[in-house]
Design an enzyme around this catalytic site. Structure first.
Site, mmCIF file in Angstrom:
data_model
loop_
_atom_site.group_PDB
_atom_site.id
_atom_site.type_symbol
_atom_site.label_atom_id
_atom_site.label_comp_id
_atom_site.label_asym_id
_atom_site.label_seq_id
_atom_site.Cartn_x
_atom_site.Cartn_y
_atom_site.Cartn_z
ATOM 1 N N LYS A 85 0.840 -1.202 0.000
ATOM 2 C CA LYS A 85 0.000 0.000 0.000
ATOM 3 C C LYS A 85 0.876 1.254 0.000
ATOM 4 O O LYS A 85 0.612 2.211 -0.736
ATOM 5 C CB LYS A 85 -0.932 -0.017 1.224
ATOM 6 C CG LYS A 85 -2.004 -1.100 1.128
ATOM 7 C CD LYS A 85 -2.795 -1.302 2.416
ATOM 8 C CE LYS A 85 -3.712 -2.517 2.259
ATOM 9 N NZ LYS A 85 -4.518 -2.824 3.431
ATOM 10 N N GLN A 96 -4.338 -1.531 9.635
ATOM 11 C CA GLN A 96 -4.289 -2.863 9.017
ATOM 12 C C GLN A 96 -4.951 -3.893 9.942
ATOM 13 O O GLN A 96 -4.674 -3.941 11.133
ATOM 14 C CB GLN A 96 -2.835 -3.254 8.714
ATOM 15 C CG GLN A 96 -2.676 -4.542 7.922
ATOM 16 C CD GLN A 96 -3.308 -4.488 6.524
ATOM 17 O OE1 GLN A 96 -3.398 -3.440 5.904
ATOM 18 N NE2 GLN A 96 -3.759 -5.633 6.035
ATOM 19 N N ASP A 104 -10.602 3.454 4.655
ATOM 20 C CA ASP A 104 -10.891 2.019 4.565
ATOM 21 C C ASP A 104 -12.391 1.745 4.717
ATOM 22 O O ASP A 104 -12.846 0.625 4.482
ATOM 23 C CB ASP A 104 -10.138 1.276 5.677
ATOM 24 C CG ASP A 104 -9.249 0.184 5.136
ATOM 25 O OD1 ASP A 104 -9.279 -0.050 3.913
ATOM 26 O OD2 ASP A 104 -8.535 -0.447 5.927
HETATM 27 N N1 GUN Z 1 -6.949 -6.890 6.059
HETATM 28 C C1 GUN Z 1 -7.426 -7.607 5.012
HETATM 29 N N2 GUN Z 1 -8.025 -6.801 4.124
HETATM 30 C C2 GUN Z 1 -7.928 -5.550 4.602
HETATM 31 C C3 GUN Z 1 -8.346 -4.277 4.126
HETATM 32 O O1 GUN Z 1 -8.967 -4.120 3.070
HETATM 33 N N3 GUN Z 1 -8.025 -3.226 4.914
HETATM 34 C C4 GUN Z 1 -7.384 -3.370 6.099
HETATM 35 N N4 GUN Z 1 -7.142 -2.278 6.816
HETATM 36 N N5 GUN Z 1 -6.975 -4.516 6.568
HETATM 37 C C5 GUN Z 1 -7.249 -5.608 5.828
#
Ligand code: GUN
Length: 293
Positions: A54, A98, A121
């Site tokens: 990311k 995350q 998110d």
């Molecule tokens: N863990 C698995 N998928 C995601 C996501 O789309 N965002 C976040 N923050 N954590 C994740």
């Protein structure tokens, strides 16, 4: 007739170019550089890898990335304290925590401490609540479900009035993608581990979204001829014939299903590249909104 392959890599590439151009314009015309803060608690290797991906994707298109890593044993107060600081920092337009968090932390409270206008998110309880209600608009939509909808639209799926079946009810994908399909006026069925006779439910689907994390579970005879199949799964399976001894497969038995479906995403190369793309888009949106705020 074999299905049209929905190329997530190509769609993501084109969108990232457009987002990058807009980031540049924002910078030139308004002196703003969009900024994304990533918060990682603990040392799960998969999470570390996702966060790095990311951050790199941000930097590649001119979004500033601010990485924060906290130790596994961090307290609720420490994590929320950091998020409150980031929420107050004007250089940061988006905050991503995350998931999963270590088990001793209260996920809902952590996600609820993200400033609503920086919740790129889309997992803040208020944004998810708005997504679940008719006539309400969340400020942001979770990235993987948002990516699934973009793929369906780009592939030309008629969503309104369609029978959509979602396999899986996770907070990150299954549930929010079901809500998005409902908002787009599909008739939505959500299936899960206790559902009876999955193949016959799936066979009703004009749009089938598989997000269960079970390698190649959806077989050719589960799919209605001509259906749009979106495979969110990404599963590592042993393969002694592969150079590394493993390979990645989706939740859909691709070779079988592509002979039946009208359109299908491969995995890898379908939904995966879209998730980060939608995060970039949400971060850009957050920065654009900060201009009028
Ligand atoms: N863990 C698995 N998928 C995601 C996501 O789309 N965002 C976040 N923050 N954590 C994740």
């Amino acid at each position: 007739m074999a299905a049209k392959i929905i190329d997530g890599n190509a769609i993501a590439k084109e969108m990232r170019q457009e987002i990058g151009a807009e980031v540049e314009r924002l910078n030139k015309e308004h002196g703003i550089t969009p900024g994304l803060a990533t918060v990682l608690v603990g040392e799960r290797p998969a999470s570390q890898m996702y966060v790095r991906m990311k951050q790199r994707a941000c930097e590649k298109i001119g979004i500033r990335s601010f990485g924060y890593s906290l130790p596994e044993g961090s307290t609720q107060e420490e994590v929320e304290g950091l998020i409150r600081e980031l929420s107050a920092n004007p250089e940061i337009h988006g905050i991503l925590v995350q998931l999963p968090l270590p088990r001793h932390l209260d996920e809902e409270r952590v996600l609820g401490s993200v400033a609503l206008e920086k919740d790129v998110d889309g997992f803040h309880p208020i944004n998810i609540g708005r997504l679940a209600m008719k006539g309400r608009e969340p400020l942001f939509v979770p990235c993987t479900p948002y990516g699934c909808m973009v793929l369906l639209e780009k592939a030309g799926a008629q969503i309104e009035g369609a029978e959509a079946v979602v396999l899986g009810r996770s907070n990150i994908v299954g549930l929010p993608v079901s809500m998005l399909l409902l908002h787009a006026n599909a008739t939505v069925t959500i299936c899960h581990s206790r559902s009876k006779d999955l193949p016959s439910i799936c066979r009703r689907a004009d749009i089938l979204v598989a997000a269960v994390g079970r390698p190649e579970m959806v077989k050719g005879d589960w799919v209605k001829p001509g259906a749009y199949v979106i495979d969110v799964g990404s599963n590592k399976v042993e393969d002694p014939t592969a150079e590394k001894g493993y390979r990645w497969v989706g939740d859909v038995a691709f070779d079988e299903v592509k002979e039946v479906a009208g359109a299908i995403t491969p995995s890898p190369g379908g939904v995966g590249p879209m998730t980060i793309t939608m995060l970039l888009k949400n971060t850009l949106t957050a920065a654009q909104r900060s201009l009028s705020g």
